[in-house]
Enzyme design. Structure first.
Site, PDB file in Angstrom:
ATOM      1  N   GLU A  71       0.789  -1.145  -0.067  1.00 33.52           N
ATOM      2  CA  GLU A  71       0.056  -0.101  -0.162  1.00 33.52           C
ATOM      3  C   GLU A  71       0.847   1.323   0.021  1.00 33.52           C
ATOM      4  O   GLU A  71       0.465   2.136  -0.620  1.00 33.52           O
ATOM      5  CB  GLU A  71      -1.040   0.030   0.921  1.00 33.52           C
ATOM      6  CG  GLU A  71      -2.086  -1.044   0.969  1.00 33.52           C
ATOM      7  CD  GLU A  71      -3.287  -0.606   2.137  1.00 33.52           C
ATOM      8  OE1 GLU A  71      -3.030   0.288   2.807  1.00 33.52           O
ATOM      9  OE2 GLU A  71      -4.351  -1.296   1.974  1.00 33.52           O
ATOM     10  N   ASP A 212      17.588  -7.164 -10.032  1.00 34.30           N
ATOM     11  CA  ASP A 212      18.193  -7.795 -11.312  1.00 34.30           C
ATOM     12  C   ASP A 212      17.261  -7.241 -12.477  1.00 34.30           C
ATOM     13  O   ASP A 212      17.770  -7.740 -13.714  1.00 34.30           O
ATOM     14  CB  ASP A 212      18.371  -9.165 -11.493  1.00 34.30           C
ATOM     15  CG  ASP A 212      17.024 -10.053 -11.283  1.00 34.30           C
ATOM     16  OD1 ASP A 212      16.123  -9.261 -11.238  1.00 34.30           O
ATOM     17  OD2 ASP A 212      16.857 -11.257 -11.234  1.00 34.30           O
ATOM     18  N   GLU A 270      -2.397 -10.094  -0.699  1.00 33.60           N
ATOM     19  CA  GLU A 270      -3.815  -9.392  -0.434  1.00 33.60           C
ATOM     20  C   GLU A 270      -4.463  -9.944  -1.765  1.00 33.60           C
ATOM     21  O   GLU A 270      -3.900 -10.131  -2.782  1.00 33.60           O
ATOM     22  CB  GLU A 270      -3.641  -8.045  -0.589  1.00 33.60           C
ATOM     23  CG  GLU A 270      -2.869  -7.287   0.581  1.00 33.60           C
ATOM     24  CD  GLU A 270      -3.425  -7.703   1.959  1.00 33.60           C
ATOM     25  OE1 GLU A 270      -4.785  -7.563   1.920  1.00 33.60           O
ATOM     26  OE2 GLU A 270      -2.769  -7.972   2.856  1.00 33.60           O
TER      27      GLU A 270
END
Length: 295
Positions: A71, A212, A270
């Protein structure tokens, strides 16, 4: 003096973070640190708090789990201000890729050292993620974890959810495009990792690196419950590539996943509420500054 903006989600860790926040505040006071604490009141607020805090504070600190970090990061992208993390969630997977300890006091010491690095983030459709995306079985397990006694946390919580989901999830046909090729296949799970683990310690993308400029992708074909349980220890050991008959591992900058029906998806642990029939996932290079613990 370095100033710190603490952002805490009181719902993190399935409601367990409230006590953690009090402990953190006391530790910051004892160390004489200059800080301000703000609690989020609803979804999406953490990013705005972080965005405002960039003008007045040297370091933004997330108190919570992967969902809290998720968030906050949209408000910090390309800001060059470092994000510190004090774990207080259910899975706390992202900190593993930064070598941040799970202990609160030790995590604060890492923040005090202030060793900052610039890392990549990922993006799925219009949503950013720090750690990873799960599609299929692992997302179904994640969803089941919300229905389990909240006194359980971490790997134990997700193991209970896995047992609850066993034998109930049906693989779906996916069209997967990346690196110039497209495949159509029945898919048990597909994990995209910027970090190495999900679900509190499932090493589905064990070779991923946050710097990377690539995402690691693991695709697992349908397999029965008995074979899943037989091969599960390899997931914890980070050797899922040894299950070559069922698991395929790739790296890519971008991939597209299409399904005729909606599929379960999680983003940094989530539940993803967006369009799950067409998913465009890509790496966003050098997007976030974090405080890490590598020597």
């Amino acid at each position: 003096m370095t100033t710190y903006k603490l952002i805490a989600n009181p719902a993190a860790g399935r409601g367990k973070s409230k006590a953690i926040v009090l402990e953190i505040v006391e530790l910051f006071k004892k160390k004489g640190m200059s800080f301000d604490l703000e609690l989020t009141k609803g979804p999406g607020e953490a990013a705005e708090i972080a965005r405002r805090a960039l003008h007045d504070f040297d370091v933004i600190v997330a108190i919570g789990g992967d969902g809290t970090v998720n968030e906050i990061i949209p408000g910090m992208l390309f800001s060059n201000k470092p994000l510190g993390i004090i774990p207080g969630g259910s899975g706390n997977d992202f900190i593993k890729s930064l070598n941040i300890p799970n202990n609160i006091g030790a995590a604060i010491e890492v923040i005090l050292k202030g060793k900052a690095s610039v890392i990549d983030v990922g993006k799925i459709n219009d949503t950013y993620f720090a750690n990873g995306v799960g599609i299929g079985f692992d997302a179904a397990v994640n969803r089941a974890s919300y229905e389990i006694n909240h006194s359980k946390r971490g790997l134990l919580l997700y193991l209970c959810a896995l047992v609850k989901t066993l034998g109930k999830y049906e693989p779906v046909p996916l069209t997967i495009s990346m690196n110039g090729s497209t495949v159509h296949q029945e898919t048990f799970l597909l994990t995209v990792g910027n970090g190495t683990t999900c679900g509190g310690g499932f090493k589905l993308t064990p070779h991923a690196r946050v710097d990377d400029q690539l995402l690691d992708v693991t695709i697992v074909k349908p397999l029965g419950v008995a074979r899943l349980l037989w091969h599960l220890p390899k997931v914890f050991a980070g050797t899922i590539e040894k299950v070559a008959k069922y698991a395929t591992m790739r790296t890519t900058e971008k991939l597209t996943i299409e399904s005729a029906v909606p599929v379960p998806v999680h983003v940094d642990g989530e539940i993803y509420e967006g369009n799950s029939k067409t998913l465009e996932i890509e790496v966003v290079p050098e997007a976030l500054t974090v405080i890490e613990n590598f020597s």
